[in-house]
Design an enzyme around this catalytic site. Structure first.
Site, PDB file in Angstrom:
ATOM      1  N   ASN A   1       0.840  -1.216   0.000  1.00 29.60           N
ATOM      2  CA  ASN A   1       0.000   0.000   0.000  1.00 29.60           C
ATOM      3  C   ASN A   1       0.866   1.254   0.000  1.00 29.60           C
ATOM      4  O   ASN A   1       0.548   2.237  -0.670  1.00 29.60           O
ATOM      5  CB  ASN A   1      -0.956  -0.006   1.199  1.00 29.60           C
ATOM      6  CG  ASN A   1      -2.179  -0.863   0.944  1.00 29.60           C
ATOM      7  OD1 ASN A   1      -3.038  -0.516   0.139  1.00 29.60           O
ATOM      8  ND2 ASN A   1      -2.238  -2.013   1.602  1.00 29.60           N
TER       9      ASN A   1
ATOM     10  N   HIS B   1      -8.531  -0.974   5.708  1.00 28.18           N
ATOM     11  CA  HIS B   1      -8.852  -2.271   6.327  1.00 28.18           C
ATOM     12  C   HIS B   1      -9.423  -3.202   5.254  1.00 28.18           C
ATOM     13  O   HIS B   1     -10.272  -2.778   4.469  1.00 28.18           O
ATOM     14  CB  HIS B   1      -9.862  -2.078   7.463  1.00 28.18           C
ATOM     15  CG  HIS B   1     -10.177  -3.350   8.177  1.00 28.18           C
ATOM     16  ND1 HIS B   1      -9.307  -3.939   9.066  1.00 28.18           N
ATOM     17  CD2 HIS B   1     -11.248  -4.172   8.112  1.00 28.18           C
ATOM     18  CE1 HIS B   1      -9.832  -5.067   9.511  1.00 28.18           C
ATOM     19  NE2 HIS B   1     -11.018  -5.223   8.952  1.00 28.18           N
TER      20      HIS B   1
ATOM     21  N   ARG C   1      -0.710  -1.862  14.678  1.00 31.72           N
ATOM     22  CA  ARG C   1      -0.958  -1.508  16.086  1.00 31.72           C
ATOM     23  C   ARG C   1      -2.203  -0.640  16.226  1.00 31.72           C
ATOM     24  O   ARG C   1      -2.566   0.084  15.291  1.00 31.72           O
ATOM     25  CB  ARG C   1       0.223  -0.705  16.647  1.00 31.72           C
ATOM     26  CG  ARG C   1       1.458  -1.509  16.878  1.00 31.72           C
ATOM     27  CD  ARG C   1       2.484  -0.675  17.578  1.00 31.72           C
ATOM     28  NE  ARG C   1       2.076  -0.287  18.922  1.00 31.72           N
ATOM     29  CZ  ARG C   1       2.182  -1.059  19.994  1.00 31.72           C
ATOM     30  NH1 ARG C   1       2.676  -2.279  19.876  1.00 31.72           N
ATOM     31  NH2 ARG C   1       1.804  -0.645  21.174  1.00 31.72           N
TER      32      ARG C   1
END
Ligand code: GRF
Length: 217
Positions: free
Chosen positions: A21, A120, A102
């Site tokens: 990404n 996501h 995280r």
């Protein structure tokens, strides 16, 4: 700095792994498809391939390991203070979580309010958290996808900017579905940054409006 740089949104990208990404963002910026530039990359994991991708484009890259800031809590203020120090000293205006593994805490969000976005690999609010693609397969959904959203203190629950969808095939494995979703990620994460850089993203509570003309604030 050339004069064009002043018009570019300054990005800080947080990563943990292979960084595909990040690569999509770097390529989009370089090709002029996104009016932004990656000022700094930070990995919480030494040896992440994403660090090499940053280096290959001459972008400063740092490793900041949470364990060096104590064992607890999960969203450590001292660790995030170090992130904020690095991001701020590189003039970052938008923080992009690109495969960052995280949870984000108050320290980072207070320093960059509504200026932290994440990608996501599911159509949120379905399947937040880890292993989203396998969760989708196990549940038996027929459509899967990816979501870009503004990060808040919830787990994958912030206001949604863009989503992209794909079909789930009968013979999909977690790997094959992840591969198709990843292609969507590489399209919608740069697109979200592009919209924000153009001033076309307005947050109204839980909802995000995409404007045809830039917002003046
Ligand atoms: C992506 O699937 C992203 O949605 C998830 O972790 C993966 C990171 O991939 N959070 P990469 O490091 O960008 O290649």
């Amino acid at each position: 700095m050339d004069s064009r740089d002043a018009d570019l949104l300054s990005l800080g990208v947080l990563v943990s792994g292979r960084g595909t990404n990040l690569q999509a963002i770097l390529d989009g910026c370089e090709a002029g498809r996104i009016p932004a530039q990656v000022k700094v990359v930070i990995s919480n994991r030494p040896g992440a391939l994403a660090l090499d991708r940053a280096a290959a484009k001459g972008v400063p890259a740092f490793v900041v390991e949470p364990r060096q800031y104590g064992k607890w809590p999960a969203r450590k203020p001292a660790y995030e203070r170090r992130l904020v120090e690095i991001l701020s000293s590189h003039g970052v205006e938008l923080v992009v979580l690109a495969g960052y593994d995280r949870l984000v805490g108050e320290t980072l969000l207070q320093a960059f309010p509504m200026k932290v976005i994440n990608i996501h690999p599911s159509l949120l609010p379905a399947f937040p958290g880890l292993g989203a693609q396998k969760q989708a397969l196990d549940y038996g959904v027929k459509v899967a996808g990816a979501t870009v959203f503004f990060v808040d203190l919830s787990v994958d629950g912030g206001p949604i900017i863009i989503q992209g969808a794909c079909e789930v095939c009968q013979d999909d494995t977690a790997e094959s579905l992840s591969g198709r979703i990843l292609e969507i990620e590489h399209r919608i994460l740069p697109e979200a940054i592009n919209l924000i850089a153009q001033g076309r993203v307005k947050v109204k509570g839980r909802k995000v409006e995409i404007l045809t003309a830039p917002v003046k604030d």
